[in-house]
Design a protein around this motif. Structure first.
Motif, PDB file in Angstrom:
ATOM      1  N   SER A 113      21.296  44.004  35.932  1.00 51.58           N
ATOM      2  CA  SER A 113      20.390  43.315  37.027  1.00 51.58           C
ATOM      3  C   SER A 113      21.142  43.320  37.406  1.00 51.58           C
ATOM      4  O   SER A 113      20.380  42.496  38.253  1.00 51.58           O
ATOM      5  CB  SER A 113      19.929  42.061  35.820  1.00 51.58           C
ATOM      6  N   GLY A 114      22.333  43.377  37.868  1.00 48.66           N
ATOM      7  CA  GLY A 114      23.413  43.650  38.492  1.00 48.66           C
ATOM      8  C   GLY A 114      24.629  43.613  38.440  1.00 48.66           C
ATOM      9  O   GLY A 114      24.826  44.598  37.436  1.00 48.66           O
ATOM     10  N   SER A 115      25.348  42.640  39.267  1.00 50.17           N
ATOM     11  CA  SER A 115      26.818  42.506  38.972  1.00 50.17           C
ATOM     12  C   SER A 115      27.334  41.693  37.973  1.00 50.17           C
ATOM     13  O   SER A 115      26.823  40.540  38.922  1.00 50.17           O
ATOM     14  CB  SER A 115      27.356  43.219  39.602  1.00 50.17           C
ATOM     15  N   LEU A 116      28.411  41.631  37.961  1.00 50.84           N
ATOM     16  CA  LEU A 116      29.104  39.540  37.613  1.00 50.84           C
ATOM     17  C   LEU A 116      30.799  40.737  37.733  1.00 50.84           C
ATOM     18  O   LEU A 116      31.074  41.576  37.347  1.00 50.84           O
ATOM     19  CB  LEU A 116      29.066  39.185  36.534  1.00 50.84           C
ATOM     20  N   PHE A 117      31.623  39.205  37.926  1.00 52.43           N
ATOM     21  CA  PHE A 117      32.937  39.940  38.467  1.00 52.43           C
ATOM     22  C   PHE A 117      33.741  38.981  37.366  1.00 52.43           C
ATOM     23  O   PHE A 117      33.349  37.422  37.534  1.00 52.43           O
ATOM     24  CB  PHE A 117      33.209  39.340  39.628  1.00 52.43           C
ATOM     25  N   LEU A 118      34.646  38.592  36.885  1.00 48.22           N
ATOM     26  CA  LEU A 118      35.278  37.910  35.757  1.00 48.22           C
ATOM     27  C   LEU A 118      36.868  37.890  35.869  1.00 48.22           C
ATOM     28  O   LEU A 118      37.257  39.246  36.590  1.00 48.22           O
ATOM     29  CB  LEU A 118      35.563  38.837  34.562  1.00 48.22           C
ATOM     30  N   SER A 119      37.162  36.915  36.670  1.00 51.17           N
ATOM     31  CA  SER A 119      38.642  37.197  37.050  1.00 51.17           C
ATOM     32  C   SER A 119      39.670  35.381  35.955  1.00 51.17           C
ATOM     33  O   SER A 119      38.825  34.860  35.441  1.00 51.17           O
ATOM     34  CB  SER A 119      38.666  36.191  38.371  1.00 51.17           C
TER      35      SER A 119
ATOM     36  N   ASP B 123      43.964  28.272  41.173  1.00 49.29           N
ATOM     37  CA  ASP B 123      44.499  28.081  42.392  1.00 49.29           C
ATOM     38  C   ASP B 123      44.639  26.655  42.395  1.00 49.29           C
ATOM     39  O   ASP B 123      44.144  25.539  42.748  1.00 49.29           O
ATOM     40  CB  ASP B 123      43.493  28.490  43.095  1.00 49.29           C
ATOM     41  N   GLY B 124      45.563  26.065  41.582  1.00 45.46           N
ATOM     42  CA  GLY B 124      46.932  24.451  42.035  1.00 45.46           C
ATOM     43  C   GLY B 124      45.830  24.068  40.568  1.00 45.46           C
ATOM     44  O   GLY B 124      45.577  22.634  40.591  1.00 45.46           O
ATOM     45  N   VAL B 125      44.762  24.957  40.140  1.00 48.22           N
ATOM     46  CA  VAL B 125      44.389  23.783  38.620  1.00 48.22           C
ATOM     47  C   VAL B 125      44.299  24.758  37.405  1.00 48.22           C
ATOM     48  O   VAL B 125      44.978  25.666  37.634  1.00 48.22           O
ATOM     49  CB  VAL B 125      43.087  24.030  38.027  1.00 48.22           C
ATOM     50  N   VAL B 126      44.337  24.570  35.991  1.00 45.17           N
ATOM     51  CA  VAL B 126      44.726  25.032  34.829  1.00 45.17           C
ATOM     52  C   VAL B 126      44.143  25.952  34.879  1.00 45.17           C
ATOM     53  O   VAL B 126      42.640  26.335  35.421  1.00 45.17           O
ATOM     54  CB  VAL B 126      44.927  24.429  33.354  1.00 45.17           C
ATOM     55  N   PRO B 127      44.476  27.348  35.281  1.00 46.87           N
ATOM     56  CA  PRO B 127      44.446  28.641  34.416  1.00 46.87           C
ATOM     57  C   PRO B 127      42.977  28.490  33.681  1.00 46.87           C
ATOM     58  O   PRO B 127      42.977  28.608  32.278  1.00 46.87           O
ATOM     59  CB  PRO B 127      45.036  29.338  34.277  1.00 46.87           C
ATOM     60  N   ARG B 128      42.118  29.067  34.694  1.00 45.55           N
ATOM     61  CA  ARG B 128      40.485  29.282  32.693  1.00 45.55           C
ATOM     62  C   ARG B 128      39.703  30.369  33.712  1.00 45.55           C
ATOM     63  O   ARG B 128      39.434  31.249  34.840  1.00 45.55           O
ATOM     64  CB  ARG B 128      39.680  27.719  33.506  1.00 45.55           C
ATOM     65  N   PHE B 129      39.010  30.985  32.813  1.00 47.14           N
ATOM     66  CA  PHE B 129      38.198  32.210  32.975  1.00 47.14           C
ATOM     67  C   PHE B 129      36.764  31.571  34.360  1.00 47.14           C
ATOM     68  O   PHE B 129      36.555  30.544  34.021  1.00 47.14           O
ATOM     69  CB  PHE B 129      37.827  32.679  32.237  1.00 47.14           C
TER      70      PHE B 129
END
Length: 417
Positions: free
Chosen positions: A184-190, A194-200
């Motif tokens: 049904s479309g596209s999604l982007f996982l990263s 940026d100045g915060v604790v890393p999260r998906f």
């Protein structure tokens, strides 16, 4: 028992020059030739036609060429002595020394321009518009050509500003973003850090948010971890933090209007500094700032001269000079701050330092000492002292840190507890 070894073996080289060192050197010499030709033409033409303004601009161009000559000589000396064993860690920092020197010259130029502008603000002098405006436009054209040459004919961009650019809440601050095509479309996982604790973070294009979405990571040691996602309005974000290092395979499971889907992805560790932080060539940056500063002053002078001629506002010319002096001083300060930090061996990238520590201690060891510094554009040096209860050699930690491509000179000391 203590073991110490240079992690890139005992025969490693000490050549820590930037990838574009030779190309940047050649560009700088071409700009010096351009400025030299223009300088001679202006001085000779001014003397022949009796234009003191043209002679003055030619002399100003000589200071411009002198600053670029400093950059070119630094490139030449660094490459000529790159393998000289007298330089313990190579000549990669010579460009930063030249950049620091250029920044001091820029600061002096800003003071001189500011002093002259303030003096003329209180004691206006007659302006010969018919000569001053064409000369300012001519100087601007030379500066634009110089910037174009220094940036590789438009193929590269050197930022002379002393700040980093912010990201909006939906942008991915990590260098790696995976695009997943759905029915049904596209999604982007990263990984957002940026100045915060890393999260998906997951954002969507052309599709609604799925009914379910989870991310499960598998690390090289076989450790699994499942991350649940929380709706943050315009995107989804993992409820849990992502521990370092960010090198693992990830399985993305989702259920949307087309049914359940599974996608396998791979994440690799990257240097965490802002774009160009420890890859930046400060020698080229200083050369570009000199040209950009001159161009900025030319633009302000042209605007001030046109307004002064059109409305009789003679104060616009010195005001333009004051603004130009402030701009140059700001750029000079940023260059002094950045190059000075490198020359004093300050930590070049706190994110990389943190990632190195977490990578070593993730296996249960203790990093008792860590020194991280910049050796040259794109090259970092590090000395580590590790305490462990396991029978591990320095090669074990070299392998662990091989995911950091900027670590060009690595020394590891291992102490068995």
């Amino acid at each position: 028992m203590t073991q110490t070894v240079a992690a890139n073996d005992l025969s490693h080289t000490h050549v820590f020059l930037g990838d574009e060192h030779e190309a940047n050197k050649n560009r700088t010499w071409w700009v010096i030739v351009l400025c030299g030709v223009m300088m001679v033409a202006e001085i000779v033409g001014g003397l022949m036609f009796g234009s003191i303004a043209l002679v003055a601009d030619g002399l100003h161009m000589s200071t411009h060429a002198g600053a670029l000559l400093l950059a070119a000589l630094a490139y030449s000396f660094a490459s000529r002595h790159a393998t000289d064993r007298r330089f313990t860690f190579g000549t990669g920092k010579l460009g930063d020394l030249a950049g620091f020197s250029s920044a001091i010259v820029l600061a002096m130029i800003a003071l001189l321009i500011g002093y002259e502008a303030v003096s003329r603000l209180f004691a206006p002098v007659a302006i010969h518009f018919s000569e001053a405006i064409p000369i300012a436009c001519f100087g601007l054209a030379v500066n634009i050509a110089s910037v174009w040459l220094l940036s590789g004919g438009g193929g590269h961009h050197h930022h002379g500003h002393g700040h980093s650019h912010g990201h909006d809440d939906h942008a991915d601050a990590h260098a790696e973003e995976h695009c997943v095509a759905s029915g049904s479309g596209s999604l982007f996982l990263s990984i957002f850090e940026d100045g915060v604790v890393p999260r998906f973070r997951v954002r969507f294009a052309g599709m609604d948010k799925p009914r379910e979405l989870t991310v499960t990571t598998m690390r090289p040691n076989g450790e699994l971890h499942a991350y649940s996602m929380v709706d943050q309005g315009g995107y989804l974000e993992s409820a849990e933090d992502i521990p370092e290092p960010h090198a693992f395979s990830a399985r993305l499971r989702l259920v949307d209007a087309t049914g359940p889907q599974t996608h396998n992805l791979a994440f690799e560790e990257h240097d965490h500094g802002p774009e160009g932080a420890h890859h930046r060539d400060n020698n080229m940056r200083a050369a570009v700032i000199h040209v950009m500063a001159d161009a900025a002053v030319s633009v302000l002078v042209i605007v001030g001269l046109f307004l002064a001629r059109a409305f009789g506002w003679l104060w616009m010319d010195p005001l333009a000079g004051i603004i130009g002096a402030c701009v140059i001083a700001s750029w000079s300060y940023g260059l002094i701050r950045d190059t000075g930090a490198i020359l004093l061996d300050m930590v070049p990238d706190a994110g990389t330092e943190r990632s190195i520590r977490q990578t070593i201690e993730a296996a249960g060891d203790r990093l008792s000492d860590l020194h991280l510094w910049r050796l040259g554009p794109g090259h970092l040096g590090a000395i580590l002292a590790v305490e462990t209860r396991q029978p591990r050699s320095p090669d074990f930690y070299r392998q662990q840190l091989s995911r950091f491509p900027s670590l060009s000179h690595l020394t590891v000391e291992v102490r068995q507890l």
